[in-house]
Design a protein around this motif. Structure first.
Motif, short mmCIF file in Angstrom:
data_model
loop_
_atom_site.label_atom_id
_atom_site.label_comp_id
_atom_site.label_asym_id
_atom_site.label_seq_id
_atom_site.Cartn_x
_atom_site.Cartn_y
_atom_site.Cartn_z
N GLY A 1 -45.63 46.65 95.71
CA GLY A 1 -46.51 47.72 95.74
C GLY A 1 -47.58 47.62 96.78
O GLY A 1 -48.45 48.34 96.75
N TYR A 2 -47.40 46.74 97.65
CA TYR A 2 -48.55 46.34 98.66
C TYR A 2 -48.09 47.16 100.00
O TYR A 2 -46.85 47.42 100.29
CB TYR A 2 -48.64 44.81 99.23
N ASN A 3 -48.92 47.99 100.68
CA ASN A 3 -48.67 48.85 101.67
C ASN A 3 -48.57 47.75 103.09
O ASN A 3 -47.82 48.19 104.09
CB ASN A 3 -49.81 49.64 102.11
N THR B 1 -56.81 28.96 99.52
CA THR B 1 -56.51 29.78 98.32
C THR B 1 -56.76 31.29 98.56
O THR B 1 -57.92 31.62 99.29
CB THR B 1 -57.46 29.21 97.23
N GLY B 2 -55.80 32.12 98.05
CA GLY B 2 -56.22 33.63 98.01
C GLY B 2 -55.68 34.41 99.27
O GLY B 2 -55.65 35.52 99.38
N SER B 3 -55.11 33.54 100.11
CA SER B 3 -54.60 34.28 101.42
C SER B 3 -52.98 34.87 100.94
O SER B 3 -52.61 35.40 102.00
CB SER B 3 -54.51 33.30 102.59
N LYS C 1 -50.16 32.90 99.72
CA LYS C 1 -48.98 32.00 100.24
C LYS C 1 -48.01 32.66 99.39
O LYS C 1 -46.91 32.56 99.99
CB LYS C 1 -49.53 30.71 99.75
N SER C 2 -47.91 32.65 98.18
CA SER C 2 -46.68 32.64 97.43
C SER C 2 -45.91 33.89 97.79
O SER C 2 -44.58 33.76 97.72
CB SER C 2 -47.00 32.94 95.69
N LEU C 3 -46.46 34.78 98.16
CA LEU C 3 -45.53 35.85 98.63
C LEU C 3 -44.67 35.55 99.84
O LEU C 3 -43.70 36.11 100.12
CB LEU C 3 -46.44 37.44 99.14
P1 ADP Z 1 -52.60 31.73 97.36
O1 ADP Z 1 -51.48 31.20 96.75
O2 ADP Z 1 -52.62 31.55 98.82
O3 ADP Z 1 -53.98 31.35 96.58
P2 ADP Z 1 -51.79 34.04 96.02
O4 ADP Z 1 -50.44 34.10 96.39
O5 ADP Z 1 -51.90 33.44 94.58
O6 ADP Z 1 -52.43 33.19 97.18
O7 ADP Z 1 -52.03 35.58 96.31
C1 ADP Z 1 -53.49 35.80 96.18
C2 ADP Z 1 -53.70 37.26 95.44
O8 ADP Z 1 -53.27 38.00 96.70
C3 ADP Z 1 -52.44 37.54 94.59
O9 ADP Z 1 -53.45 38.50 93.71
C4 ADP Z 1 -51.61 38.58 95.19
O10 ADP Z 1 -51.01 39.25 94.49
C5 ADP Z 1 -52.40 39.16 96.29
N1 ADP Z 1 -51.63 39.45 97.42
C6 ADP Z 1 -50.83 38.64 97.97
N2 ADP Z 1 -50.25 39.44 99.30
C7 ADP Z 1 -50.91 40.68 99.20
C8 ADP Z 1 -50.85 41.78 100.12
N3 ADP Z 1 -50.03 41.75 101.26
N4 ADP Z 1 -51.53 42.99 100.05
C9 ADP Z 1 -52.26 42.92 98.77
N5 ADP Z 1 -52.44 41.91 98.08
C10 ADP Z 1 -51.79 40.73 97.94
#
Ligand code: ADP
Length: 797
Positions: free
Chosen positions: A16-18, A43-45, A47-49
């Motif tokens: 659902g992200y643009n 953290t928060g960047s 990474k999992s995606l």
């Molecule tokens: P990290 O592992 O780097 O700490 P996460 O993978 O947990 O980060 O992601 C942090 C947050 O960012 C999550 O809530 C995720 O759903 C959101 N997120 C990830 N990619 C995007 C994106 N492209 N657009 C908006 N939100 C995103």
């Protein structure tokens, strides 16, 4: 390389992200170009995606190795709810469930699987997994491969072999913290040769970093109290031990709403503490480093370290819990010399010397029994050479770890050990060299932390250098060391919202109006001209009530300067939003006042003194704000304080001339401000004699300094990289506020005469009317400079 279109489509479809976050794009580009990759991103960047999204389009399985067993189920549930076929295998599942899932994997029921590293210890498991085609091998929390890291997991050391067995799929290793040693271990441990290393995003622009050195414990406590009183909350206060949690709570609880969190609490109590803090029921949590995992509170405004964190990376991780919403937050580390002495003491005792180990072991042998019951305290007294109880404890642990002793029972101080192996004490097979190495490493970590504490350079830069972040900062986003050269406005939540309102208003007005009209619309002006044009019908009419008209004007000017807005200098100067402006419309915290500014040092003494006074006035404002329970900007805006510093009023009359200081404000707070100014002037009498330009805002000052060098307008403009129009605006503002500017340098005598004659006819309210009466050669810039002089003369203060 351009990213495959399918990735964009699936990003929208499954997540659902643009759009991608910038670093995600970079990671995916490398991956889809066929590279192995080590990505070190905070953290928060997101990474999992980076490994989840490929699972939606790669032909083959994505295998994710993760040590965070407790989070696996949630991650998998979340993927499944998005329609991605995912599962996990770890020790929380019984054997038959593990087998069932393994079978599903082999049958091709899944696109992505999460596996705890320990599962690969089983060859049977690994053999079965080789039956599927693995397209991507993702290693999350890759720092666990390093013994120097804080969460070493021995099973991670096998992952290079595992990958080989799986047919050498493409590999991505991800982590948020990796110091140079850990980085080396990741690369070596995973056997990477041809790969990309990406280290980015460690800057935390919204955090103000500060270290406060204190003399002793008492002062430290007072300082803590002061910090918590004068800074916005909620706050996390990190302490070293469980006892300290209790002690600090007792110290604070009659003044603040505080709650505690430490590893010794029962898990439901911990959960409750965390939930209450997250829900905002308490303003302050006093916690050990056990607090943090899974804390997703976005508006923590303050993180205080009452005691030293373990390492600099632990510190970075812990301060990362401040300001997740992107707005300004503070991180203060309280430090007294003894803190690091204590640390050194712990390190020394943790790695016992050979003679000590031999002495303890000899004691057990001398008992001539298979099982020896000891009383810990008595044993300590009996063994002469032991430097401390800690050293005894560490030695016993070592002997157990190396398989010489086994603890079979313990009750309070009474412990029974079994001697597992009897050898000559000198023959103990203990790698003392390795112990010394570990100890050296701990010292190294401590000295890096001390380096941060003692540095006189920018703290942000220190951290970036430490992590090896490739993107250097060209200015300081805020730290105690750079305070004197600080030029950025702090993006508080209030300011962020104001910027958002300004940008929306500019859009709503279709770029057809100038700065003053925009400010009037925002403040809901009742001016006839405005109402006549129907501008009170615009949805942004009157939506700002917590900032003054002047503040709004100056912020619009700053937005123009930073190129989020642009001024169209036609017949009517209008303001429009730029591409950069659109970008920050929904993320005002990403605003960067330095977008086009370069780092310039304000290092002359006068400026330092002025900044010092400004800080004193700000401190006073904070105190008054607490005392009268008023928001600070209601007492006085930043601009008002800046003007106080400029004018240095000495009495009521002079004070009332300062914009923003009306009768009412004066009656309530005037005396207090006057007192601070006068006291300051006694210490810094020079300040009163120095010619100072309008704003402390560096930009006016820079223009003023270049003007003083005698440069023509065009050269000032070139030097500053700003339009001539902007330079003229600066000079006009300086003139208006009483700074001597010799406009004859820019305007000839005959031109001046012509402009004056025009002003005599039509007044100086509308530049256009003046322009129409003068020679075509005379441009708006010249008119503006002359008008500024009139404004200064006739403006009520
Ligand atoms: P990290 O592992 O780097 O700490 P996460 O993978 O947990 O980060 O992601 C942090 C947050 O960012 C999550 O809530 C995720 O759903 C959101 N997120 C990830 N990619 C995007 C994106 N492209 N657009 C908006 N939100 C995103």
């Amino acid at each position: 390389m351009v990213l495959p279109k399918i990735l964009y489509q699936n990003l929208k479809r499954y997540f659902g992200y643009n759009d991608f976050r910038p670093r995600q794009k970079e990671v995916l580009r490398y991956l889809f170009a066929g590279n192995d990759l080590v990505a070190i991103l905070p953290t928060g960047s997101g990474k999992s995606l980076c490994y989840q999204l490929p699972a939606t389009c790669l032909s083959g399985l994505v295998v994710v190795v993760s040590p965070l067993i407790s989070l696996m189920k949630d991650q998998v549930d979340s993927l499944r709810s998005r329609g991605i076929r995912a599962t996990y295998i770890n020790s929380s599942l019984n054997w038959s469930e593990q087998q069932r899932r393994l079978k599903g994997i082999i049958q091709g029921d899944y696109n992505i699987i999460y596996i705890a590293p320990e599962r690969f210890e089983s060859n049977v498991f690994l053999d079965r997994l080789t039956q599927v085609k693995v397209a991507l091998f993702a290693i999350d929390e890759a720092h666990c491969i390093s013994e120097w890291g804080h969460d070493f997991r021995p099973s991670y050391l096998k992952l290079a072999q595992v990958r080989k067995k799986l047919g050498n799929p493409r590999l991505i290793a991800l982590t948020a913290t990796a110091t140079p040693e850990v980085r080396k271990d990741i690369i070596k441990g995973l056997g990477l040769r041809d790969f990309k290393l990406l280290i980015k995003g460690f800057e935390r622009r919204n955090l103000y970093l500060e270290v406060k050195q204190v003399e002793n414990e008492l002062v430290k406590k007072e300082e803590l109290l002061r910090i918590l009183t004068y800074n916005p909350l909620p706050a996390i206060v990190y302490v070293g031990t469980r006892n300290r949690v209790e002690e600090i709570i007792a110290f604070l609880e009659d003044k603040f709403s505080v709650i505690g969190y430490h590893g010794g609490m029962k898990s439901h109590e911990r959960r409750r503490s965390q939930e209450l803090f997250m829900a905002g029921s308490y303003d302050i949590v006093i916690a050990t480093n056990a607090f943090g995992m899974g804390v997703d509170k976005s508006d923590v405004r303050l993180v205080v370290h009452y005691e030293l964190p373990g390492t600099l990376e632990a510190y970075y991780q812990e301060i990362g819990r401040a300001g997740r919403d992107g707005f300004a937050s503070k991180c203060i580390l309280l430090y007294q010399e003894e803190d690091s002495d204590l640390r050194e003491f712990f390190i020394d005792n943790d790695y016992p010397q050979k003679d000590i180990v031999e002495e303890v072991y000899s004691f057990f042998l001398a008992q001539n029994q298979q099982e020896v019951e000891v009383n810990f305290n008595q044993l300590y007294l009996q063994l002469r050479n032991l430097p401390s109880k800690l050293a005894l404890d560490a030695t016993l642990r070592l002997l157990r770890k190396e398989g010489y002793l086994k603890r079979i029972s313990s009750k309070d101080q009474e412990i029974t050990y079994q001697i597992l192996e009897q050898v000559e004490p000198k023959q103990l097979e203990i790698d003392y060299l390795q112990l010394q190495y570990l100890k050296k490493n701990k010292y190294q970590k401590l000295s890096e932390l001390k380096g941060y504490i003692g540095t006189k350079e920018c703290r942000h830069q220190y951290i970036l250098n430490y992590f090896g972040d490739e993107e250097a900062l060209n200015y300081c986003p805020g730290c105690d060391n750079c305070d004197e050269v600080r030029q950025t406005r702090v993006i508080t939540k209030e300011l962020g919202i104001l910027v958002q309102k300004i940008l929306s208003c500019v859009i709503k007005l279709g770029g057809r109006f100038g700065v003053t009209t925009i400010a009037k619309v925002l403040t809901g002006s009742k001016s006839k001209k405005l109402l006549g044009r129907g501008l009170d019908k615009v949805s942004t009419y009157g939506i700002v009530n917590d900032f003054s008209y002047e503040d709004i004007i100056s912020i619009i000017e700053e937005l123009i300067e930073a190129r989020y807005l642009k001024r169209d200098m036609g017949r009517y100067p209008t303001v429009q939003i730029t591409k950069a402006g659109y970008k920050i419309l929904h993320q005002p915290y990403n605003l960067d006042w330095n977008l086009v500014r370069e780092e310039k040092e304000i290092n002359n003494l006068a400026n330092q003194a002025r900044l010092e006074l400004l800080n004193k006035l700000k401190d006073l404002r904070t105190r008054l704000s607490k005392e009268f329970n008023q928001a600070p900007f209601i007492i006085a805006h930043d601009k008002t304080l800046e003007e106080l510093v400029r004018r240095l009023p000495k009495n009521r009359e002079e004070m009332l001339k300062v914009r923003g200081f009306g009768e009412v404000t004066y009656r309530r707070y005037g005396e207090s401000f006057l007192k601070v100014i006068q006291e300051f002037l006694q210490v810094e009498p020079e300040l009163d004699r120095i010619e100072t330009p309008i704003c402390l805002d560096g930009t006016y000052e820079e223009t003023f300094n270049l003007y003083k060098c005698g440069l023509p307008l065009e050269d000032i403009s070139k030097e500053r990289g700003l339009a001539v129009g902007t330079i003229v605006d600066h000079l006009s503002k300086l003139i208006e506020s009483g700074v001597e500017i010799d406009t004859r340098r820019f305007i000839s005598a005959s031109e001046l005469e012509e402009i004056r004659a025009a002003i005599a006819k039509v007044g100086y309210q509308t530049l256009k009317e003046i322009k129409e009466l003068v020679n075509d050669e005379i441009d708006y810039n010249k008119i503006k400079l002359v008008v500024a002089g009139y404004k200064k003369e006739f403006m009520p203060n």
